[in-house]
Design an enzyme around this catalytic site. Structure first.
Site, PDB file in Angstrom:
ATOM      1  CG  HIS A 212      -1.277  -8.464   0.162  1.00  0.00           C
ATOM      2  ND1 HIS A 212      -0.884  -7.157   0.198  1.00  0.00           N
ATOM      3  CD2 HIS A 212      -2.614  -8.426  -0.074  1.00  0.00           C
ATOM      4  CE1 HIS A 212      -1.927  -6.369  -0.001  1.00  0.00           C
ATOM      5  NE2 HIS A 212      -2.980  -7.116  -0.178  1.00  0.00           N
TER       6      HIS A 212
ATOM      7  CE1 TYR B 226      -3.171  -2.892   0.254  1.00  0.00           C
ATOM      8  CE2 TYR B 226      -3.791  -2.137   2.440  1.00  0.00           C
ATOM      9  CZ  TYR B 226      -3.962  -3.007   1.381  1.00  0.00           C
ATOM     10  OH  TYR B 226      -4.931  -3.985   1.447  1.00  0.00           O
TER      11      TYR B 226
END
Length: 257
Positions: free
Chosen positions: A108, A52
């Site tokens: 992830h 991110y």
């Protein structure tokens, strides 16, 4: 805090708030300001990830908020490209966030074929070293989770997946329940027609918005939600889904999507 947020137990002494603040695609000064606002509104679960690119800003917001670190549940995630560099990646995350541990560390996405088990073994070592209190995965199916359990004897505590009226699978949810894996849902409103008359009718019956109906539907299925917003009023609105409940008939209407 305006709302007492229920929690899901991930292990002895580890309680995951079932409503969190998602930070995907929120970067720079917006990530800082939004996280500060979220904490001020009452969120105590912050979800971020290495990919991110906002861990530094979130870390600064955590420090400036005045909220005790022990009261905040922090999740971050390892990108599959960092398979083989797990220790370096989590240490970089901890430095950026300004903390000595996170509360939940997720893989992830499944890494390249054959790499998942070694990554999971590194995650377990990170937990043993006190760098994270719990470990889990994201975007895994039941077979991939079973592989981790079979090879290590440890099942992920959490599986974070896309979940919405337009994208949900009752069998998958049952599979996770059988394995005692807590499901977190992201992209709750993606591909959901917010003007659909059925959803609008449910919202009107409770005096709430359609997004609130969708989030409450997830909570009724014991799915942890991590909605994101940069607007204070929307953040508060997302927390207030605890203030009403859907009927069995309303749940079935959404389930049948």
């Amino acid at each position: 805090m305006a709302h007492e947020i229920p929690t899901a137990e991930l292990g002895p002494g580890v309680q995951l708030p079932t409503i969190g603040f998602g930070t995907w695609q929120i970067t720079g000064s917006s990530a800082y300001e939004s996280t500060r606002t979220a904490l001020d509104v009452g969120y105590r679960h912050i979800d971020t990830a290495t990919m991110y690119g906002n861990e530094d800003e979130i870390g600064r917001a955590l420090r400036d908020s005045g909220v005790d670190r022990s009261d905040i549940f922090i999740t971050t995630k390892l990108p599959p490209s960092q398979a083989g560099r797990e220790r370096q990646t989590i240490e970089a995350s901890l430095k950026a966030l300004g903390v000595d541990h996170v509360d939940l560390w997720l893989i992830h996405w499944p890494p390249a074929r054959g790499r998942s088990v070694p990554v999971w073994e590194a995650f377990l070592k990170a937990r043993e070293a006190g760098l994270t209190r719990s470990v889990g995965v994201s975007n895994y199916d039941a077979a991939l989770i079973d592989e981790l359990t079979k090879e290590t004897g440890e099942t992920p505590a959490v599986n974070q997946v896309a979940w919405s009226p337009a994208q949900h699978d009752a069998q998958f949810l049952a599979d996770m329940r059988d394995r005692r894996v807590v499901v977190e849902g992201y992209s709750s409103l993606k591909n959901t027609p917010l003007d659909d008359p059925r959803l609008v009718a449910i919202a009107e019956a409770h005096g709430v918005t359609v997004p609130q109906v969708v989030l409450r539907w997830q909570l009724h299925h014991d799915i942890v939600i991590i909605p994101k917003s940069t607007r204070r009023e929307r953040m508060a609105e997302n927390l207030s889904v605890l203030d009403f409940s859907l009927t069995a008939a309303e749940l079935e209407t959404v389930n049948a999507w």
